[in-house]
Design a protein around this motif. Sequence first.
Motif, PDB file in Angstrom:
ATOM      1  N   ASN A   1       6.691  -6.422   1.048  1.00  0.00           N
ATOM      2  CA  ASN A   1       5.860  -5.304   1.340  1.00  0.00           C
ATOM      3  C   ASN A   1       5.269  -4.782  -0.182  1.00  0.00           C
TER       4      ASN A   1
ATOM      5  N   ALA B   1      -1.494  10.866  -3.927  1.00  0.00           N
ATOM      6  CA  ALA B   1      -0.486  10.297  -3.668  1.00  0.00           C
ATOM      7  C   ALA B   1      -0.173   9.601  -2.209  1.00  0.00           C
TER       8      ALA B   1
ATOM      9  N   ALA C   1       2.227   4.477  10.069  1.00  0.00           N
ATOM     10  CA  ALA C   1       2.911   5.687  10.491  1.00  0.00           C
ATOM     11  C   ALA C   1       2.017   6.567  11.591  1.00  0.00           C
TER      12      ALA C   1
ATOM     13  N   THR D   1      10.059  -4.036  -0.438  1.00  0.00           N
ATOM     14  CA  THR D   1       9.029  -3.447  -1.330  1.00  0.00           C
ATOM     15  C   THR D   1       9.014  -3.978  -2.705  1.00  0.00           C
TER      16      THR D   1
ATOM     17  N   SER E   1      -2.226   3.233   4.554  1.00  0.00           N
ATOM     18  CA  SER E   1      -3.472   3.282   5.675  1.00  0.00           C
ATOM     19  C   SER E   1      -4.467   3.896   5.549  1.00  0.00           C
ATOM     20  N   SER E   2      -4.747   4.397   4.081  1.00  0.00           N
ATOM     21  CA  SER E   2      -5.885   5.146   3.747  1.00  0.00           C
ATOM     22  C   SER E   2      -7.005   4.190   3.945  1.00  0.00           C
TER      23      SER E   2
ATOM     24  N   VAL F   1       3.395  -2.440  -2.236  1.00  0.00           N
ATOM     25  CA  VAL F   1       3.140  -0.954  -2.062  1.00  0.00           C
ATOM     26  C   VAL F   1       2.385  -0.636  -3.832  1.00  0.00           C
TER      27      VAL F   1
ATOM     28  N   TYR G   1      -5.264   0.863  -6.153  1.00  0.00           N
ATOM     29  CA  TYR G   1      -5.817  -0.256  -5.098  1.00  0.00           C
ATOM     30  C   TYR G   1      -6.464  -1.332  -6.084  1.00  0.00           C
TER      31      TYR G   1
ATOM     32  N   ALA H   1      12.774  -0.472   1.829  1.00  0.00           N
ATOM     33  CA  ALA H   1      11.768   0.189   1.065  1.00  0.00           C
ATOM     34  C   ALA H   1      12.234   0.512  -0.252  1.00  0.00           C
TER      35      ALA H   1
ATOM     36  N   THR I   1      11.337   3.351  -3.700  1.00  0.00           N
ATOM     37  CA  THR I   1      10.077   4.492  -4.112  1.00  0.00           C
ATOM     38  C   THR I   1      10.458   4.769  -5.637  1.00  0.00           C
TER      39      THR I   1
ATOM     40  N   PHE J   1       2.706  -2.280   8.105  1.00  0.00           N
ATOM     41  CA  PHE J   1       3.480  -1.255   8.552  1.00  0.00           C
ATOM     42  C   PHE J   1       2.770   0.140   8.609  1.00  0.00           C
TER      43      PHE J   1
ATOM     44  N   ALA K   1       1.520  -1.505   3.710  1.00  0.00           N
ATOM     45  CA  ALA K   1       2.017  -0.493   4.356  1.00  0.00           C
ATOM     46  C   ALA K   1       1.137   0.921   4.054  1.00  0.00           C
TER      47      ALA K   1
ATOM     48  N   GLY L   1      -6.509   1.519   1.704  1.00  0.00           N
ATOM     49  CA  GLY L   1      -5.245   0.677   2.105  1.00  0.00           C
ATOM     50  C   GLY L   1      -5.677  -0.063   3.178  1.00  0.00           C
TER      51      GLY L   1
END
Length: 439
Positions: free
Chosen positions: A122, A331, A235, A93, A217-218, A124, A147, A55, A57, A233, A215, A221
């Motif tokens: 990945n 975020a 969570a 990522t 998941s909203s 992001v 997005y 990953a 950030t 991916f 990754a 997303g």
Amino acid sequence: MGRQMHLNLFIQSRGHHEASWRHPQASPRSLTDIAYYFEVAQKAEEGLFDSIFLADTLVAGADIRHAPHTWLEPITTLGPLAIATEKIGLIATASTTYTEPFNLARQFASLDHISAGRIGWNIVTTWSATAARNFGNHPQVSHAERYERAEEYLTVVKSLWDSWDDDVVLDDRAGGVYATTDCINPIDHNGAFYEVAGPLNMPRCPQGRPVLVQAGSSDAGRDFAARHAEAVFTAHLAKSTAVEFYHDLKIRAKAHGREPANVVILPGFSPVIAGSETEAHRAAEELNELADVEVGRLRLSGRFGGHDFSHLPLDRPLTTDDFPPPETVEAARSRTQVIVGMVEREKPTLRQLLAKLAGARGHFTFAGTPEQVADEMESWFKGGAADGFNLMPPVLPWLLDVFVDEVVPLLQRRGLYRDSYEGATLREHYRLPRPAVAR
Ligand SMILES: Cc1cc2nc3c(=O)[nH]c(=O)nc-3n(C[C@H](O)[C@H](O)[C@H](O)COP(=O)(O)O)c2cc1C
């Protein structure tokens, strides 16, 4: 042969528990020592994992004094990993908000050539609000616009990867023809965010396109994943929300005209494994005792885009009123939904919530024997929650070694996991089709 599960190893710090880096059984190597990454990737390959994942950030982290966030830059790291391994897929990522599509397309295509077809990206949009400060881009681009940009970015990158047909390099030394140029086309992209002429400056890569992993998941997303992702991916702190997510994403993929099986869903799974259940729980508690609540508080604030939690007492039960509504968070929106959902269900104190998040930042944590770990995985896999798992060992290499040596054989005996690598590319491991050139 029945359906078999996929496994990705998520390599982060010296493990996924917040305190892993200082655990006595964590690797003695420095986090900038490439040999550390070789060792864990090779162990995952011994365990026949589909892939490893790194990953990124783009920030050092406000809690850097007490917890490492920085290791090696992931795209760079995949190069040597491609040479140090033979079969396992390699995923890194990279951010659509803070990179240029032309450069990214050639970096991942190069890695796919170097690894003979084992690369995944990945995708992001970078949730961290502080990352924006490193790119002259303050304030952070909104969740919705991130997005939107990502959507156009994907159009550009896919077109660049398809700008060379397969097999156009003739390399005809006697005839003096290197490539059939009528099969190498500009892309002439002119959009709201990007202008890119193309073609890419290298031949199409072995997989056609590297595997696209996602990754977020909203709601936005999930739609993005349904359109583009080949592996996802995600969570979840409970199997029930993982089932909801799995079902929803497969339906969304179908609505976009895609074959649902070509979207491989991999929830995070972070098990402490020991010879007895008591021993496993004791090891998990020892790890939690090493965690620092103030580090947890800072991380929680980061997820919610910098929201101030400093006034919250540690030992009174939390309510959802203690948090900003997730739909307003710019975020890590879906992770805030995971956290607020858990507060609603379980009403933990802040101390209990932080202990839970210290385990694997909002991914599913578990403590048990190898049999119990295999049972849990089988129940998620057969219960409509997962096509496999993003394994996030709490401490590395310790709990990866235990997983490969003791859980993998159980999964194999149950017919749930491969006995050998059948394919050579990441697409083949994940059973994904090789994309044709789209024009
Ligand atoms: C396993 C996993 C790995 C992730 N890796 C990264 C990463 O390397 N860099 C990053 O900025 N975000 C990463 N994310 C965060 C997601 O990309 C996304 O921003 C976050 O889940 C919030 O998604 P949402 O905005 O769609 O809600 C990761 C998420 C998961 C579940």
